[in-house]
Motif scaffolding. Structure first.
Motif, PDB file in Angstrom:
ATOM      1  N   LEU A 181       0.973  -1.130  -0.249  1.00 36.41           N
ATOM      2  CA  LEU A 181       0.091   0.134   0.079  1.00 36.41           C
ATOM      3  C   LEU A 181       0.898   1.159  -0.019  1.00 36.41           C
ATOM      4  O   LEU A 181       2.041   1.213   0.310  1.00 36.41           O
ATOM      5  N   PHE A 182       0.350   2.594  -0.368  1.00 38.16           N
ATOM      6  CA  PHE A 182       1.145   3.592  -0.458  1.00 38.16           C
ATOM      7  C   PHE A 182       0.246   4.637   0.331  1.00 38.16           C
ATOM      8  O   PHE A 182      -0.913   4.499   0.277  1.00 38.16           O
ATOM      9  N   ALA A 183       1.016   5.486   0.811  1.00 35.59           N
ATOM     10  CA  ALA A 183       0.041   6.796   1.249  1.00 35.59           C
ATOM     11  C   ALA A 183       0.664   7.916   0.747  1.00 35.59           C
ATOM     12  O   ALA A 183       1.733   8.223   0.372  1.00 35.59           O
ATOM     13  N   ALA A 184      -0.379   8.774   0.640  1.00 34.15           N
ATOM     14  CA  ALA A 184      -0.222  10.051  -0.171  1.00 34.15           C
ATOM     15  C   ALA A 184      -1.016  11.292   0.517  1.00 34.15           C
ATOM     16  O   ALA A 184      -2.058  10.981   0.999  1.00 34.15           O
ATOM     17  N   SER A 275      -7.364  -7.892   2.311  1.00 32.88           N
ATOM     18  CA  SER A 275      -8.191  -7.642   3.520  1.00 32.88           C
ATOM     19  C   SER A 275      -7.281  -6.903   4.550  1.00 32.88           C
ATOM     20  O   SER A 275      -8.222  -6.258   5.457  1.00 32.88           O
ATOM     21  N   ALA A 276      -5.998  -6.603   4.583  1.00 34.92           N
ATOM     22  CA  ALA A 276      -5.459  -5.950   5.408  1.00 34.92           C
ATOM     23  C   ALA A 276      -5.674  -4.484   5.099  1.00 34.92           C
ATOM     24  O   ALA A 276      -5.244  -3.786   6.138  1.00 34.92           O
ATOM     25  N   PHE A 277      -6.089  -4.087   4.141  1.00 36.55           N
ATOM     26  CA  PHE A 277      -6.162  -2.462   4.236  1.00 36.55           C
ATOM     27  C   PHE A 277      -7.439  -2.060   3.194  1.00 36.55           C
ATOM     28  O   PHE A 277      -7.923  -2.965   2.530  1.00 36.55           O
ATOM     29  N   ARG A 278      -7.988  -0.866   3.260  1.00 38.75           N
ATOM     30  CA  ARG A 278      -8.937  -0.411   2.541  1.00 38.75           C
ATOM     31  C   ARG A 278      -8.486   0.884   1.748  1.00 38.75           C
ATOM     32  O   ARG A 278      -8.244   2.016   2.206  1.00 38.75           O
ATOM     33  N   PRO A 279      -7.786   0.493   0.594  1.00 35.50           N
ATOM     34  CA  PRO A 279      -7.597   1.824  -0.453  1.00 35.50           C
ATOM     35  C   PRO A 279      -8.815   2.703  -0.623  1.00 35.50           C
ATOM     36  O   PRO A 279      -9.744   2.489  -0.597  1.00 35.50           O
ATOM     37  N   GLN A 280      -8.233   4.048  -0.389  1.00 37.11           N
ATOM     38  CA  GLN A 280      -9.170   5.181  -0.630  1.00 37.11           C
ATOM     39  C   GLN A 280      -9.091   5.613  -2.117  1.00 37.11           C
ATOM     40  O   GLN A 280      -9.869   6.292  -2.771  1.00 37.11           O
ATOM     41  N   THR A 352      -8.282 -14.758  -3.391  1.00 35.62           N
ATOM     42  CA  THR A 352      -8.945 -14.675  -2.302  1.00 35.62           C
ATOM     43  C   THR A 352      -8.608 -13.293  -1.582  1.00 35.62           C
ATOM     44  O   THR A 352      -7.365 -12.932  -1.801  1.00 35.62           O
ATOM     45  N   TRP A 353      -9.495 -12.832  -1.104  1.00 27.52           N
ATOM     46  CA  TRP A 353      -9.525 -11.503  -0.311  1.00 27.52           C
ATOM     47  C   TRP A 353      -8.398 -11.572   0.805  1.00 27.52           C
ATOM     48  O   TRP A 353      -7.574 -10.602   0.979  1.00 27.52           O
ATOM     49  N   ILE A 354      -8.139 -12.527   1.572  1.00 25.18           N
ATOM     50  CA  ILE A 354      -7.414 -12.838   2.951  1.00 25.18           C
ATOM     51  C   ILE A 354      -6.293 -13.612   1.879  1.00 25.18           C
ATOM     52  O   ILE A 354      -6.387 -14.701   1.443  1.00 25.18           O
ATOM     53  N   SER A 444     -13.136  -8.040  14.434  1.00 27.69           N
ATOM     54  CA  SER A 444     -12.971  -6.752  14.985  1.00 27.69           C
ATOM     55  C   SER A 444     -11.470  -6.616  15.645  1.00 27.69           C
ATOM     56  O   SER A 444     -10.993  -5.524  15.801  1.00 27.69           O
ATOM     57  N   TYR A 445     -11.068  -7.755  16.022  1.00 25.14           N
ATOM     58  CA  TYR A 445      -9.583  -7.830  16.530  1.00 25.14           C
ATOM     59  C   TYR A 445      -8.741  -7.344  15.679  1.00 25.14           C
ATOM     60  O   TYR A 445      -7.573  -6.919  16.128  1.00 25.14           O
ATOM     61  N   PHE A 446      -8.903  -7.430  14.277  1.00 26.92           N
ATOM     62  CA  PHE A 446      -7.641  -6.956  13.442  1.00 26.92           C
ATOM     63  C   PHE A 446      -7.705  -5.469  13.155  1.00 26.92           C
ATOM     64  O   PHE A 446      -6.862  -5.090  12.613  1.00 26.92           O
TER      65      PHE A 446
END
Length: 910
Positions: A181-184, A275-280, A352-354, A444-446
């Protein structure tokens, strides 16, 4: 085939078949005899007349088989019709009985629902491993991995991806995303924020089959050098930041201070390919490479895994054909551009998503979760079986009457089992209603906090697999729980019950015989054994959580705030970044609510880069975690310098290179194996490898700092090298850490306001107390502790209820005998012994079996534990103690009731 079929029919129909065969043979013999008599009247002798008659009728054996086939087929059809009628009647009778006894039915359904809900929730959690990307077309979509001994499901290099994409004429289409993932920073009119994004090739959205809410997905034309920068935004970001404005298409959004044109809004269900992140946001791969690969050689380096490829099979293409193409590609690349330490091996997996590596890492834990859930389900079945046996004793009169009017044992068995199946289906419906919230609770623990923002929960949905599992589990549970009671009730002799009169049964029937260990007592033993194992496991995981909470991270987390801030939207030149962060530190240190402030490239307990550093005098590099920090960092984080010195303001780019190493790396540099830190580590050299046109750089060890956790809380610290940040390149964004004087939670808003006051264009990823970051690393231990404690608690309740029911039933059955004994002056202790004598053996047997089961459990429970021995005596003794106390309570209440029986009232009732 005819003989085999006849043999099968003989076995299935037995007496009916013999009777039918005998009648058909007699019919054939009669007609042949009549025809032979006719031929004899015409002048033939008896033998010739007999042969002529048989010739007229043909093969009698074939006719016999055909006749049997016709008759038995009709017989089967008739029996099938009868079975449907009987089953319908059984359903009606079962429903009427459930309505007549709603209290008992709800008790049984609720007990089964406890076990079914836990099993269904855990299955829902495990089923998420195989679910495709939400909002995408998962049929025919696969992911390509590079497998090796170190990593079974790794990414591939960018040059290898380009070679894979060139095989698109092999019956499949190819797309890919950057591995990470990247952050901008996103600049708005009055606010700058950080958005997390994913890059993809121009065919990303079309290959995955993503439905768009607005506009279009990325296009191959967007993914060409020199193309105008375009971006697709998520449905959530569209609603939150743009108010779901349909005019957003064509609008300009500034990412890292560069303009991008919004060309589409993804559908609401599409949440990215991991599943580890939600891109915006999603940007073309070409734009991602230009910005985020500008300082490395990933575009040409085949050794660096950096791309996650996806393929969609074209119409009619087979998986085997794709796998052959991948194998051929790997062989060609190994010949033309071999890797340094391994051959290529491309494998194909359903997308798969996971990530499959997550599934592989969590597999030992999920197995234990499933076993624990099934154990609780068995406890519920044993409890229900005991309830049904008790209820069956009260239904002797009903069963006797049904048998007296002609109901067969099979008919009675089927009716009782149908009633239980109805109740179990109700329990399955209750379990299914609970499975969704329970699965979401596990997911939810994740969503644990980190310096990079809160990690997202896993999306766990109930699909047809979950519905099928819940239905199948309910049916099997109903059969398992009702099998023994139904067999017992259907096999009883009706005569004693009819003689005993309405509402009563013979004492032999009620009491279940005089065996030392009857069916109900055996079920109690099973419940006790399972309970003690569950309590033991729960004790171990709770102890693990306590041990993990006591871990010393190696720095002081109290009163510390963590953040990550970026200048990417400010246009700050590289030469001015160091001064900018230094000014931010100085400004905050003048504030009365701040004790100290510091900056690091990466915050502790977050992802740090690794580098192969070569010790002076050696040709073997050491894989080392690298941390770049400013002078004063160790003092602010309260990390102890055990040898030498910390960084000084004079350790700049113009001075000689210096490095501070942790104790582990100091031992590696000197070859020391003892507990004491070797003093001769000071003055040794570490060489940073050459990069591009830059030659290899030398750094002198000037200090040794105590071991501290850098990337993970529960892993032992490996070698870490701390470098003076002013001697290295400053990235646009870095970690900013504050030590405050008051409550860190109350200072979060204040810190954000002060950062905005410095410059509203500063992009802030997250601000949170460091204690929350530490707690976020314990999400697995917290989930295990809650889940297994809940399962153990429910198992304890079920076991206590089963024991209480058996002892209470024993008291009720022997009420007359107890009354007589008390009336003639029996010692209450003798009465107590009378009641508990038989249950005591069952309890002792269950405890012994449970202790043995706990011993064998230690062999495969190690994956759940940290800092606790699998054979921990405290967990076992506490579990046994808790169970013993509950058993004493479950036995004590009905025993106390027994010794307080009024003899006069008891005799009057009898």
């Amino acid at each position: 085939m005819g003989r085999f079929r006849t043999w099968i029919l003989r076995k299935l129909l037995r007496e009916d078949f013999s009777r039918l065969e005998r009648e058909i043979r007699e019919e054939f013999r009669f007609h042949i005899d009549m025809k032979a008599s006719s031929f004899m009247d015409q002048g033939l002798d008896s033998n010739s007349a007999r042969r002529a008659a048989e010739d007229c009728f043909g093969d009698s054996h074939a006719l016999l088989r055909e006749g049997l086939r016709t008759l038995t087929g009709a017989h089967r059809i008739e029996r099938r019709k009868d079975n449907m009628v009987w089953f319908s009647q059984d359903l009606q009778d079962g429903a009427r009985r459930i309505l007549r006894h709603p209290g008992f039915s709800l008790l049984v359904a609720g007990t089964l629902a406890l076990g079914l809900s836990t099993s269904t929730a855990v299955f829902t959690y495990v089923n998420a491993y195989r679910q495709p990307f939400p909002g995408a077309d998962g049929s025919g979509l696969f992911q390509v991995f590079q497998s090796s001994g170190e990593e079974a499901f790794g990414a591939i290099s960018y040059p290898d991806f380009l070679d894979l994409a060139s095989l698109e004429d092999g019956g499949f289409r190819v797309t890919g995303t950057a591995q990470s993932l990247f952050a901008a920073s996103v600049r708005h009119e009055t606010l700058t924020e950080v958005a997390f994004g994913q890059s993809g090739t121009g065919a990303f959205f079309s290959t995955l089959g993503v439905e768009m809410s607005l506009g279009r997905g990325l296009d191959p034309e967007d993914d060409r050098p020199g193309a105008e920068p375009t971006v697709v935004i998520s449905h959530e970001y569209w609603g939150r930041r743009y108010g779901s404005d349909p005019e957003v298409l064509g609008a300009t959004i500034f990412l890292n201070n560069e303009p991008y044109t919004i060309v589409g809004v993804a559908g609401p269900r599409f949440l990215g390919s991991s599943s580890a992140f939600r891109p915006q946001i999603w940007i073309p791969f070409e734009q991602y490479k230009r910005v985020y690969w500008a300082r490395d050689d990933r575009e040409i380096n085949r050794e660096v895994p950096s791309v996650s490829p996806y393929v969609r099979l074209a119409g009619g293409a087979e998986v085997g054909r794709v796998e052959q193409a991948l194998a051929a590609l790997a062989a060609n690349l190994d010949r033309e551009a071999p890797l340094a330490d391994r051959p290529r091996r491309f494998i194909l997996q359903p997308a798969t998503w996971i990530h499959p590596s997550v599934r592989q890492a969590e597999l030992p834990t999920t197995r234990i979760m499933l076993v624990a859930a099934v154990s609780l389900l068995l406890l519920a079945c044993a409890n229900v079986a005991n309830l049904m046996l008790s209820a069956g004793a009260r239904r002797d009169q009903e069963m006797a009457l049904r048998a007296a009017v002609g109901a067969s044992r099979g008919r009675l068995f089927r009716q009782l089992l149908t009633e239980n199946l109805l109740i179990s289906l109700v329990a399955g419906g209750l379990a299914l209603a609970v499975a969704g919230p329970a699965g979401n609770r596990l997911s939810s623990y994740f969503a644990r906090p980190s310096v990079w923002g809160a990690n997202v929960p896993r999306e766990i949905s109930i699909d047809l697999s979950v519905l099928g599992f819940a239905g199948l589990a309910a049916v099997l549970t109903g059969l398992l729980a009702g099998l023994v009671p139904a067999l017992r009730a259907s096999r009883r002799d009706p005569a004693p019950a009819l003689k005993a009169g309405l509402g009563r049964s013979s004492e032999r029937q009620i009491g279940g015989g005089t065996r030392l260990l009857g069916t109900r007592h055996l079920l109690v033993s099973i419940q006790v054994a399972i309970s003690i194992v569950l309590l033991f496991v729960a004790g171990l995981v709770v102890r693990t959580l306590d041990s993990a909470r006591d871990v010393d991270p190696g720095f002081n987390v109290d009163w510390t705030l963590a953040s990550y801030i970026s200048t990417s939207s400010m246009g700050t030149p590289v030469s001015e970044r160091e001064e900018f962060f230094r000014d931010v530190v100085r400004r905050f240190e003048t504030m009365p609510w701040v004790q100290a402030a510091t900056v690091a490239e990466m915050a502790p307990l977050s992802g740090h880069p690794r580098q192969d550093l070569r010790p002076g005098g050696s040709d073997e590099p050491v894989s080392t975690t690298v941390a770049k920090v400013v002078p004063g960092y160790f003092e602010t984080m309260e990390m102890q310098i055990v040898l030498g010195r910390s960084f000084l303001p004079t350790d700049t780019v113009d001075s000689r290179g210096v490095v501070v190493v942790n104790e582990t790396l100091a031992g590696i540099l000197t070859g020391g194996t003892g507990a004491a830190v070797p003093r001769d580590a000071l003055g040794r050299n570490l060489w940073w490898p050459a990069e591009g046109d830059s030659p290899e750089r030398q750094f002198e060890v000037v200090g040794v700092v105590g071991n501290a956790r850098q990337t993970s809380l529960l892993e032992e610290p490996g070698p870490v090298a701390y470098f003076s940040f002013p001697q290295h390149y400053y990235r646009p964004g870095n970690a900013f850490l504050l030590k405050v004087t008051g409550n860190p939670q109350g200072a979060v808003q204040r810190m954000e306001e002060e950062l905005r006051a410095i410059d509203p264009r500063i992009a802030i990823v997250n601000i949170l107390p460091y204690s929350e970051v530490v707690a976020g690393f314990l999400y697995t231990q917290r989930m295990n502790a809650e889940l297994f404690s809940l399962i153990a608690f429910l198992g304890l309740i079920l076991s206590a209820a089963g024991i209480f029911g058996v002892v209470s039933l024993a008291v009720a059955q022997r009420r007359k005998e107890i009354g007589i004994r008390l009336a003639i002056g029996a010692d209450p202790r003798a009465v107590v012994n009378l009641v508990v004598s038989r249950i005591s053996f069952a309890l002792i047997l269950g405890l012994a079996a449970g202790l043995a089961g706990a011993f064998f459990t230690t062999r495969w429970i190690g994956s759940l534990l940290w800092g606790v021995s699998p054979a921990d005596p405290l967990a076992l003794s506490v579990g046994a103690g808790v169970l013993t106390a509950v058993i004493a309570l479950a036995v004590g209440v009905p025993v106390r009731r027994a010794i307080r029986i009024d003899p006069v009232r008891s005799l009057r009732v009898e």
